[in-house]
Design a protein around this motif. Structure first.
Motif, PDB file in Angstrom:
ATOM      1  N   LEU A  83      -6.542  10.009  -2.938  1.00 12.48           N
ATOM      2  CA  LEU A  83      -6.948  10.116  -4.346  1.00 12.48           C
ATOM      3  C   LEU A  83      -8.064  11.147  -4.489  1.00 12.48           C
ATOM      4  N   TRP A 138      -5.412  -2.559   3.174  1.00 14.75           N
ATOM      5  CA  TRP A 138      -6.435  -1.780   2.473  1.00 14.75           C
ATOM      6  C   TRP A 138      -5.804  -0.705   1.607  1.00 14.75           C
ATOM      7  N   CYS A 139      -4.606  -0.280   1.977  1.00 10.12           N
ATOM      8  CA  CYS A 139      -3.939   0.778   1.198  1.00 10.12           C
ATOM      9  C   CYS A 139      -2.860   0.217   0.296  1.00 10.12           C
ATOM     10  N   MET A 192      11.427  -5.589  -4.729  1.00 10.90           N
ATOM     11  CA  MET A 192      10.190  -5.978  -5.386  1.00 10.90           C
ATOM     12  C   MET A 192      10.351  -7.045  -6.469  1.00 10.90           C
ATOM     13  N   VAL A 223      -8.979  -3.837  -3.490  1.00  9.87           N
ATOM     14  CA  VAL A 223      -9.747  -2.629  -3.808  1.00  9.87           C
ATOM     15  C   VAL A 223      -8.846  -1.461  -4.216  1.00  9.87           C
ATOM     16  N   ALA A 224      -7.706  -1.336  -3.543  1.00 13.62           N
ATOM     17  CA  ALA A 224      -6.838  -0.198  -3.846  1.00 13.62           C
ATOM     18  C   ALA A 224      -6.370  -0.246  -5.297  1.00 13.62           C
ATOM     19  N   PHE A 270      10.780  -1.224  -1.497  1.00 15.37           N
ATOM     20  CA  PHE A 270      10.525  -1.503  -2.910  1.00 15.37           C
ATOM     21  C   PHE A 270      11.741  -2.036  -3.627  1.00 15.37           C
ATOM     22  N   LYS A 295      -7.869  14.697  -6.645  1.00 17.25           N
ATOM     23  CA  LYS A 295      -8.842  15.168  -7.637  1.00 17.25           C
ATOM     24  C   LYS A 295      -9.410  16.543  -7.249  1.00 17.25           C
ATOM     25  N   PRO A 354      -8.825   4.613   4.802  1.00 16.84           N
ATOM     26  CA  PRO A 354      -7.667   4.167   4.023  1.00 16.84           C
ATOM     27  C   PRO A 354      -7.136   5.283   3.127  1.00 16.84           C
ATOM     28  N   GLN A 355      -5.810   5.420   3.146  1.00 16.41           N
ATOM     29  CA  GLN A 355      -5.202   6.557   2.445  1.00 16.41           C
ATOM     30  C   GLN A 355      -5.495   6.585   0.963  1.00 16.41           C
ATOM     31  N   PHE A 356      -5.651   5.430   0.356  1.00 18.79           N
ATOM     32  CA  PHE A 356      -5.839   5.493  -1.090  1.00 18.79           C
ATOM     33  C   PHE A 356      -7.177   6.137  -1.427  1.00 18.79           C
ATOM     34  N   SER A 411      -0.361  -4.240  -6.935  1.00 18.80           N
ATOM     35  CA  SER A 411      -0.537  -4.046  -8.371  1.00 18.80           C
ATOM     36  C   SER A 411       0.537  -4.791  -9.147  1.00 18.80           C
ATOM     37  N   TYR A 412       1.689  -4.940  -8.543  1.00 19.78           N
ATOM     38  CA  TYR A 412       2.792  -5.616  -9.222  1.00 19.78           C
ATOM     39  C   TYR A 412       2.559  -7.129  -9.261  1.00 19.78           C
ATOM     40  N   TYR A 436      -1.156  -0.522  -2.501  1.00 20.98           N
ATOM     41  CA  TYR A 436      -1.274  -0.384  -3.946  1.00 20.98           C
ATOM     42  C   TYR A 436      -0.044  -0.942  -4.641  1.00 20.98           C
ATOM     43  N   VAL A 437       1.118  -0.541  -4.148  1.00 21.40           N
ATOM     44  CA  VAL A 437       2.366  -0.784  -4.850  1.00 21.40           C
ATOM     45  C   VAL A 437       2.590  -2.256  -5.152  1.00 21.40           C
ATOM     46  N   PHE A 482       6.184   6.758   0.544  1.00 18.38           N
ATOM     47  CA  PHE A 482       5.779   6.469  -0.832  1.00 18.38           C
ATOM     48  C   PHE A 482       4.336   6.859  -1.098  1.00 18.38           C
ATOM     49  N   ASN A 483       3.451   6.444  -0.211  1.00 23.10           N
ATOM     50  CA  ASN A 483       2.014   6.585  -0.472  1.00 23.10           C
ATOM     51  C   ASN A 483       1.580   8.010  -0.757  1.00 23.10           C
ATOM     52  N   MET A 510      -9.546   0.176  -7.808  1.00 21.93           N
ATOM     53  CA  MET A 510     -10.235   1.463  -7.853  1.00 21.93           C
ATOM     54  C   MET A 510      -9.317   2.612  -8.221  1.00 21.93           C
ATOM     55  N   THR A 511      -8.020   2.449  -7.982  1.00 22.38           N
ATOM     56  CA  THR A 511      -7.089   3.488  -8.406  1.00 22.38           C
ATOM     57  C   THR A 511      -7.166   3.686  -9.916  1.00 22.38           C
ATOM     58  N   LEU A 526      12.780   5.207  -7.572  1.00 21.55           N
ATOM     59  CA  LEU A 526      13.213   3.804  -7.596  1.00 21.55           C
ATOM     60  C   LEU A 526      12.082   2.913  -8.114  1.00 21.55           C
ATOM     61  N   TYR A 527      10.883   3.171  -7.586  1.00 20.28           N
ATOM     62  CA  TYR A 527       9.725   2.361  -7.995  1.00 20.28           C
ATOM     63  C   TYR A 527       9.471   2.497  -9.484  1.00 20.28           C
ATOM     64  N   VAL A 533      -9.657   6.256 -10.985  1.00 24.10           N
ATOM     65  CA  VAL A 533      -9.294   7.664 -10.818  1.00 24.10           C
ATOM     66  C   VAL A 533      -8.319   8.090 -11.903  1.00 24.10           C
ATOM     67  N   TRP A 534      -7.396   7.198 -12.226  1.00 20.86           N
ATOM     68  CA  TRP A 534      -6.371   7.567 -13.192  1.00 20.86           C
ATOM     69  C   TRP A 534      -6.830   7.414 -14.638  1.00 20.86           C
ATOM     70  N   MET A 549      -5.243  -2.812   8.942  1.00 22.69           N
ATOM     71  CA  MET A 549      -5.462  -1.599   8.145  1.00 22.69           C
ATOM     72  C   MET A 549      -4.528  -1.521   6.933  1.00 22.69           C
TER      73      MET A 549
END
Lengths: 285, 449
Positions: B266, A213-214, A127, A232-233, A124, B270, B260-262, A220-221, A216-217, B374-375, A236-237, B404-405, A240-241, A210
């Motif tokens: 998540l 699919w995960c 980034m 999707v990550a 990161f 919850k 997938p981990q997300f 999203s940036y 996010y970081v 991170f994840n 859809m995150t 950091l992020y 949830v938030w 794979m």
């Protein structure tokens, strides 16, 4: 003695069943809650204190396919990214691994050490700089999908360890025999090494497929604020938030199921290769 | 040192003893090759020289020359017109790029000299120079490595080396929310950021940094070793003789790797929330009267993360252990059993030493990966709960990387983010170097074979 063994077996089975329940519970919950309606007239779509929905409903799935959100678009984006990253990453990893495993050239160990040191920096860190580079080529926001493919592929050469380890175990005598017969290095690579590397090619491609699919970081940036190019990550995150009273939780569950099923099925089909890859990688370090 | 002397010597003697073609090649790259009929090589050398000068004159020099100040001309806004001044970000980035390009050009220049030198020696020995077609064909045979590595190395340079060099430099500047390009300039501040990280005063980040670092290491320790031993235990359970449906048990566990981990993380997040399923059921059954603050209480949040991570980590370890356990020769156990050893003794004397020996390097890389995991952290807690005592909005479960992020994305505090990144590197490198040489499989490669 025999009795003791049977008792031991029974305890083992009990432990295994308990473990399986713990492992499956979240997935069962995810599936069950995806069938709870978010329509306030039927049921509540947020957090509740029961597992099994009172009314079975497909509202969440209908919502996802109805076009009220860009869900299908996000899904397509993720598939595109995953397929291209898997394709190019596998090609690059094969090239690097072959060069490092079979050929001896000036600066070979230096290059490997340098990449090892580079790998110690957290990803990161770079980034904002990557974002800027992508922006120069118009590969952010609207162009985020090709941008993410580029970033996913660009540095993949550094992940050669498992594949090189595999190449190292392939008999060198075959290469040499072919070279004595006049085959060039390139020919050896394409006609001898690659056909023998099916397991490792599948492993590399599977892992590469794979990962997006995960993601996010970075996704999203890079796609920030541009709904159409989310994966999707990222998309859809948000569900949830977001604040719970909006009842987006069950919609997340439904989306999660739709994402998880194809990826899981693919993984299960290719599990054999995955196990081979991680075990080989673990032993060689 | 020896290498550099050799290079300089080659450059000197080649010029002294070379013919006019070689000598002119010192200034016009590829000249010698072109005259000797090696058109392909000559053109490549010549083009790289042209490209270098075009880049430097038209583009590079503008940024390179301002590298020492990172710009002095501030962007000004008078009424409705904006006069753009210097952009520190671009100056730093392209300045660094120019340095790399100059270095690369020097290498190309040396290769050109060396090639001339080699060609002359070949000719002097009465041999023929390789023709164009031959040179091209060698890219798929003798020099196939160059063909294979060209693209990957370029990609890694542009997307890893250059950005890392850039961010290392940012650690020595004051690039943050008050100094955002292009409106404002930023400039070199020396070691000020590092001083801030290690100062324990009210404005310093020393105590926060130490706390985050401590949690990062504690987390990596538990995440690595708990998963390792529990995963091995599960593998042994499933491997046990007489247990049926081995494949089914394994497949059930492997689900956490496949999904997938997300999605899974998540959902689990919850599940443990104050209004989540677990608290819901416990309250309904009357076991507790108020929700257990899994994610709110700092200590509890840390424990929950480690527990959830076991859920993620066991299957992975189980897969690896299963394959390795089968490699242990059965007669070792047989003879131990004859000597009257029980299960636990056999595990301690045979299984564990073997596993530790074989998976030593794997444990090390797992530990490093967990330092940067991170994840799991971000999807479960985003580093929350936040604490007023911590600087820069760090939370109680923040690892160095999630901190950091957050600094980069939420606070745009690039200068400190870069410093933290360098600290992560230092921690990783120290652990790698100190542990690697202690590993039994590195010390004694032949053992256990």
């Amino acid at each position: 003695m025999k009795k003791k063994k049977i008792a031991g077996d029974i305890i083992t089975y009990i432990v295994l069943v308990l473990i399986s329940i713990v492992w499956l519970f979240p997935f069962a919950g995810l599936a069950l809650q995806s069938f709870r309606s978010y329509d306030p007239k039927v049921e509540y779509g947020g957090m509740v204190d029961y597992l099994i929905p009172k009314h079975f409903s497909l509202d969440n799935y209908r919502f996802l396919f109805s076009g009220q959100t860009n869900f299908l678009r996000w899904y397509l984006n993720t598939i595109i990214i995953a397929v291209f990253v898997a394709l190019f990453q596998t090609i690059i990893v094969l090239c690097v691994s072959y060069a490092l495993s079979r050929m001896r050239f000036a600066g070979r160990t230096l290059l490997m050490r340098f990449w090892l040191v580079l790998g110690m920096f957290p990803g990161f860190l770079t980034m904002i700089c990557l974002y800027f580079l992508l922006k120069q080529f118009g590969l952010t926001q609207a162009g985020a999908v090709p941008g993410l493919i580029l970033v996913g592929v660009a540095s993949s050469g550094m992940g050669y360890y498992v594949c090189k380890g595999y190449f190292d175990t392939l008999p060198k005598a075959l290469d040499e025999a072919a070279r004595i017969d006049g085959a060039t290095r390139a020919r050896v690579f394409f006609t001898i090494t690659i056909p023998m590397s099916k397991p490792i090619i599948i492993y590399t491609a599977l892992v590469a497929f794979m990962a997006p699919w995960c993601d996010y970081v970075f996704a999203s940036y890079v796609a920030f604020g541009h709904d159409e190019s989310f994966n999707v990550a990222v998309a859809m995150t948000r569900w949830v938030w977001t604040n719970d009273y909006q009842g987006y939780f069950t919609r997340f569950c439904a989306g999660g199921i739709l994402v998880a099923i194809p990826v899981t099925v693919l993984f299960m089909c290719l599990q054999k290769y995955y196990v081979e890859g991680v075990t080989g990688g673990a032993v060689k370090g | 040192m020896e290498g550099i002397r050799k290079v300089l010597k080659t450059i000197g003697t080649t010029f002294a003893t070379g013919d006019f073609r070689t000598r002119i090649s010192y200034f016009i790259l590829g000249f010698g090759q072109l005259l000797r009929g090696q058109i392909l090589k000559g053109v490549v050398f010549l083009l790289s020289e042209v490209a270098f000068f075009v880049y430097m004159a038209g583009f590079g020099i503008r940024y390179f020359s301002k590298l020492s100040t990172l710009g002095t001309q501030v962007t000004q806004k008078v009424g409705r017109t904006t006069t753009y001044g210097d952009n520190s970000f671009l100056i730093l980035l392209f300045g660094i790029l120019s340095i790399f390009i100059i270095l690369a050009f020097l290498v190309v220049w040396y290769l050109n000299v060396k090639d001339n030198h080699d060609s002359e020696e070949l000719l002097r020995a009465g041999k023929k120079l390789p023709g164009n077609a031959e040179t091209f064909a060698s890219l798929f045979d003798k020099h196939f490595d160059k063909t294979l590595l060209a693209l990957p190395v370029t990609g890694i340079f542009l997307f890893t080396v250059l950005p890392i060099a850039f961010m290392i430099c940012v650690a020595f500047t004051n690039y943050d929310y008050n100094h955002q390009a292009p409106t404002n300039l930023f400039t070199w501040v020396g070691l000020e950021n590092f001083r801030r990280l290690f100062s324990f005063g009210s404005s310093g980040m020393g105590s926060t940094f130490l706390q985050v670092l401590a949690w990062t290491i504690v987390w990596a320790f538990f995440a690595t070793f708990l998963d390792y031993f529990l995963g091995m235990a599960v593998a042994i359970l499933i491997n046990k003789k007489g247990i049926k449906c081995k494949k089914l048990w394994r497949t059930l566990l492997v689900l956490t790797i496949a999904v997938p981990q997300f999605v899974s993380l998540l959902y689990v997040m919850k599940m443990f929330a104050n209004d989540g399923l677990i608290n819901g059921y416990l309250m309904k059954w009357g076991w507790i009267s108020s929700p257990i603050p899994f994610w709110v209480n700092p200590m509890l949040a840390r424990i929950t993360i480690i527990v959830v991570n076991i859920w993620i980590g066991i299957p992975y370890m189980m897969l690896i252990a299963t394959g390795l356990l089968m490699n242990i020769p059965e007669d070792l156990y047989e003879s131990a059993r004859i000597d009257g050893a029980n299960g636990w003794q056999m595990f301690r004397k045979i299984t564990l030493p073997y596993m530790l020996f074989v998976t030593g390097p794997f444990l090390l890389t797992q530990f490093i990966n967990n330092l940067n995991n991170f994840n799991v952290i971000y999807l479960l807690t985003q580093g929350q709960p936040q604490s007023m005592r911590l600087a820069e909005k760090a939370g109680s479960t923040d690892l160095l990387v999630t901190w950091l992020y957050k600094m980069t994305v939420n606070n745009t505090n690039y200068r400190m983010a870069a410093v933290i990144g360098i600290m992560v590197f230092v921690v990783t490198a120290v652990i790698m170097l100190s542990v690697y040489n202690l590993l039994p499989s590195v010390k004694d490669e032949e053992g256990f074979q």
